[in-house]
Write a protein that holds these residues in place. Sequence first.
Motif, PDB file in Angstrom:
ATOM      1  N   PHE A 226       0.814  -1.214   0.000  1.00  0.00           N
ATOM      2  CA  PHE A 226       0.000   0.000   0.000  1.00  0.00           C
ATOM      3  C   PHE A 226       0.846   1.262   0.000  1.00  0.00           C
ATOM      4  O   PHE A 226       0.366   2.334  -0.293  1.00  0.00           O
ATOM      5  CB  PHE A 226      -0.940   0.011   1.218  1.00  0.00           C
ATOM      6  N   GLY A 227       2.126   1.160   0.376  1.00  0.00           N
ATOM      7  CA  GLY A 227       2.957   2.350   0.461  1.00  0.00           C
ATOM      8  C   GLY A 227       2.851   3.003   1.822  1.00  0.00           C
ATOM      9  O   GLY A 227       1.872   2.844   2.545  1.00  0.00           O
ATOM     10  N   LEU A 228       3.891   3.709   2.208  1.00  0.00           N
ATOM     11  CA  LEU A 228       3.893   4.417   3.485  1.00  0.00           C
ATOM     12  C   LEU A 228       2.771   5.435   3.539  1.00  0.00           C
ATOM     13  O   LEU A 228       2.369   5.990   2.515  1.00  0.00           O
ATOM     14  CB  LEU A 228       5.232   5.126   3.692  1.00  0.00           C
ATOM     15  N   CYS A 229       2.265   5.697   4.735  1.00  0.00           N
ATOM     16  CA  CYS A 229       1.230   6.712   4.898  1.00  0.00           C
ATOM     17  C   CYS A 229       1.877   8.081   5.066  1.00  0.00           C
ATOM     18  O   CYS A 229       2.979   8.204   5.593  1.00  0.00           O
ATOM     19  CB  CYS A 229       0.356   6.393   6.103  1.00  0.00           C
ATOM     20  N   VAL A 230       1.202   9.105   4.600  1.00  0.00           N
ATOM     21  CA  VAL A 230       1.728  10.458   4.728  1.00  0.00           C
ATOM     22  C   VAL A 230       1.447  10.977   6.140  1.00  0.00           C
ATOM     23  O   VAL A 230       0.606  10.428   6.852  1.00  0.00           O
ATOM     24  CB  VAL A 230       1.093  11.394   3.685  1.00  0.00           C
ATOM     25  N   PRO A 231       2.144  12.036   6.590  1.00  0.00           N
ATOM     26  CA  PRO A 231       1.947  12.529   7.961  1.00  0.00           C
ATOM     27  C   PRO A 231       0.657  13.323   8.113  1.00  0.00           C
ATOM     28  O   PRO A 231       0.666  14.502   8.437  1.00  0.00           O
ATOM     29  CB  PRO A 231       3.171  13.407   8.194  1.00  0.00           C
ATOM     30  N   CYS A 232      -0.432  12.680   7.820  1.00  0.00           N
ATOM     31  CA  CYS A 232      -1.758  13.252   8.009  1.00  0.00           C
ATOM     32  C   CYS A 232      -2.542  12.167   8.716  1.00  0.00           C
ATOM     33  O   CYS A 232      -2.845  11.125   8.116  1.00  0.00           O
ATOM     34  CB  CYS A 232      -2.371  13.613   6.663  1.00  0.00           C
ATOM     35  N   ASN A 233      -2.821  12.348   9.982  1.00  0.00           N
ATOM     36  CA  ASN A 233      -3.375  11.267  10.788  1.00  0.00           C
ATOM     37  C   ASN A 233      -4.714  10.766  10.266  1.00  0.00           C
ATOM     38  O   ASN A 233      -5.480  11.525   9.665  1.00  0.00           O
ATOM     39  CB  ASN A 233      -3.525  11.726  12.237  1.00  0.00           C
ATOM     40  N   PRO A 234      -5.005   9.483  10.497  1.00  0.00           N
ATOM     41  CA  PRO A 234      -6.281   8.918  10.035  1.00  0.00           C
ATOM     42  C   PRO A 234      -7.477   9.615  10.672  1.00  0.00           C
ATOM     43  O   PRO A 234      -7.383  10.176  11.765  1.00  0.00           O
ATOM     44  CB  PRO A 234      -6.193   7.453  10.475  1.00  0.00           C
ATOM     45  N   VAL A 235      -8.594   9.544   9.974  1.00  0.00           N
ATOM     46  CA  VAL A 235      -9.855  10.108  10.460  1.00  0.00           C
ATOM     47  C   VAL A 235     -10.871   8.981  10.588  1.00  0.00           C
ATOM     48  O   VAL A 235     -11.027   8.164   9.671  1.00  0.00           O
ATOM     49  CB  VAL A 235     -10.375  11.202   9.507  1.00  0.00           C
TER      50      VAL A 235
END
Length: 704
Positions: free
Chosen positions: A532-541
């Motif tokens: 899936f690729g690394l997540c960006v620094p925007c927290n989940p909602v």
Amino acid sequence: MEASDSEDLFPSNVSHRPWLMQLHGKTDKQEFMDPDNHNTVERKIPLLKGNLCLGCFEDWLLLADKSTKATFFLHRTLDPKLKVYLPPLRGESFEHLGNCVVSSSPTSHKCVVIFVGRGRDVILYCRPKTNVSWTKVQLSIDPQGYHTFTGQVVKFKGKIYVPHGTKVAHRVVVINEESLLKGDCSWTIIQMPYRINGWSHLVVSGQDMFLVLVSTSTLRRGTPTSCTIYRLKTSDQTWRLAESMGGRVFFLGGIQSSSIPAAQAGKQRDCIYVVNQNYRLLDGEGVYKICMQDQTVSLSLLLKRPRGWRCNLCWLMPTRVNLKSKYETLSFSHSLGTDKYEERQVNKEGKKEEKCKIDVSRPWTDMPIELVQLLLPRLNLIDCIRLPSVCKAWRSVSNYIQDAKVHPWLLYSANDSCLLRLFDPIYGKEYSIDMKWFGLVKNLMFHYSRDGWVLASKENKHLFLINPLTRESFGLPDLDHGISTTMSFSSSPTNLDCVVFVVLFADFHVMEISTWSPGANAWSKMSFDNEFGLCVPCNPVFTQGEFYCYKLNGDMLIYNPKKKTLQTLAIKAPTEITGPIEMEEIIARIMQCHLMEAWGDLLTVFRKCAKDPLSIFKLDRINMVWSEVDDVGDLTVFLNHKTSLAKSCLEKSCRNLMYLSGFADEHSKSSASYFLETNKYYPKDYYHHKEPMNCIWIEPSLAA
């Protein structure tokens, strides 16, 4: 060119305060930047054309001609007669030379120039006055080759200190200079206090050497989130936490780091200027100003990066002493439950006049309780907290807390051990919260907030859920491994169905999702192949029973905590990703994103770089696309890279407005903001925006 001509080439006050010089190499035009006033001055300096700057040592620039491989010292007067040539660097790549140190003035016979290689354990040194070639020393510090020299090198009390590690240094190699020059090089290793996701800098300041650790947001981009300074204890070669910077100013990054007294620099004391050499690849280089006294950070300037040439950034320190700094120490005046009002105000003619005083003859107890009850929805939370103390009769008012007008506040930590700060962006007031009940909060890091609760950590490992107003806390199990990139939670931990959601990466190929609910003694873990690729620094909602978060390529990940399933939503983030593109550019284009929920709708805000306009989109769940919206109606948006909120606001002046998580400038307590109707920032110069390093929006709640 005569020596006096340099006054026309360099900025007029370059001898009085620090400037950042950028050599473009291929052209004879060079740039000089003032990090505080955000001025960029371009100068045409033919003598510097085609040269790389390898170092700046007091009044001397160490330059290299890329075409001829010649290296030489040039005096800052730019007098061509004041040159000291070094032996040619045959067979050496300038990109791998790394940083250098100089033992004394280039005109001295005792001068030694030492290069510590970048990305390899190699040292080059020579004596400009006596040697005709360089001496090359290959060190075997890590025979397996996993760790190499990285970062800037400094010389301190007869020893050479250079960070050592992989991409991020986690230890310092100490090389004895005398043994190096005798051909029998010896070294020792000092471990850093802890590993960070960010930058580490060594700087010599007076008779001390400091280690500055700057933590940044995930993937090493974005604004600094914390800054810790350690002083080297030379007797046992250990790092001790530094209580102060001794009234000095640090200038870090670029080719090398420097430190001078604040009075000489003409700057505010105990501040750090640091060059972020990874700052948003598409936009260029950024310089952050970190104020250690109030733990705030601001983006000082943004530099364009020329393509196809190694751009060199070099701090030019003043050569004359200013009498005193023009900056005063900032202070905070408000505390929870008390406000300070001025008794006088100044009119336009400059005359002082008394404020109008109203004589209230009837006591507050005469006001009907029914009327007081009607006023509650129009009072802010602080006024409602004070309500029962006005008179005994008002203590019978019901739901005086629940009916209060509540909007998000900015929660942040300053330089206090047991105090947290709360800033009300709408009324521009600041309060303090005593956290002695919780313990030391100086190193407490905020990660996410919801329903008045904050997910925080200590030492990047121990997690807590705390409500600063109700003085409640929940300790979570420790995270035992991995690099956390995103985290959030679904609701107040007082609810049994609360889920804390953390994404970890055990390595590049494995993504681990850890969840926790009240009553559990350990994390529930699930591993997925990192396709899936690394997540960006925007927290989940969390919305409609699922967690939503971004992937690096702009796709949306959805995790269902009940079904424990992970899927990719077939939509793309609203970014300009077209045709073949490098992964680092994809990262750069979606780093400035925010994700939030409002009335069941999923909203996202994008910004390409710090000075560009903000764009807001709403997820069209029918067509599964992001649709751009021109306004958000009566909503007020509160943006932060950890938690962003969209709330209905009763204040008309705040509708269709975005609050940024910081102050408009260094001296006022008004919030930085963005007006959707005009697509303009306040203040209009974004570089005056000052943000606490460790801050988060929180909806104040006193509900148990």
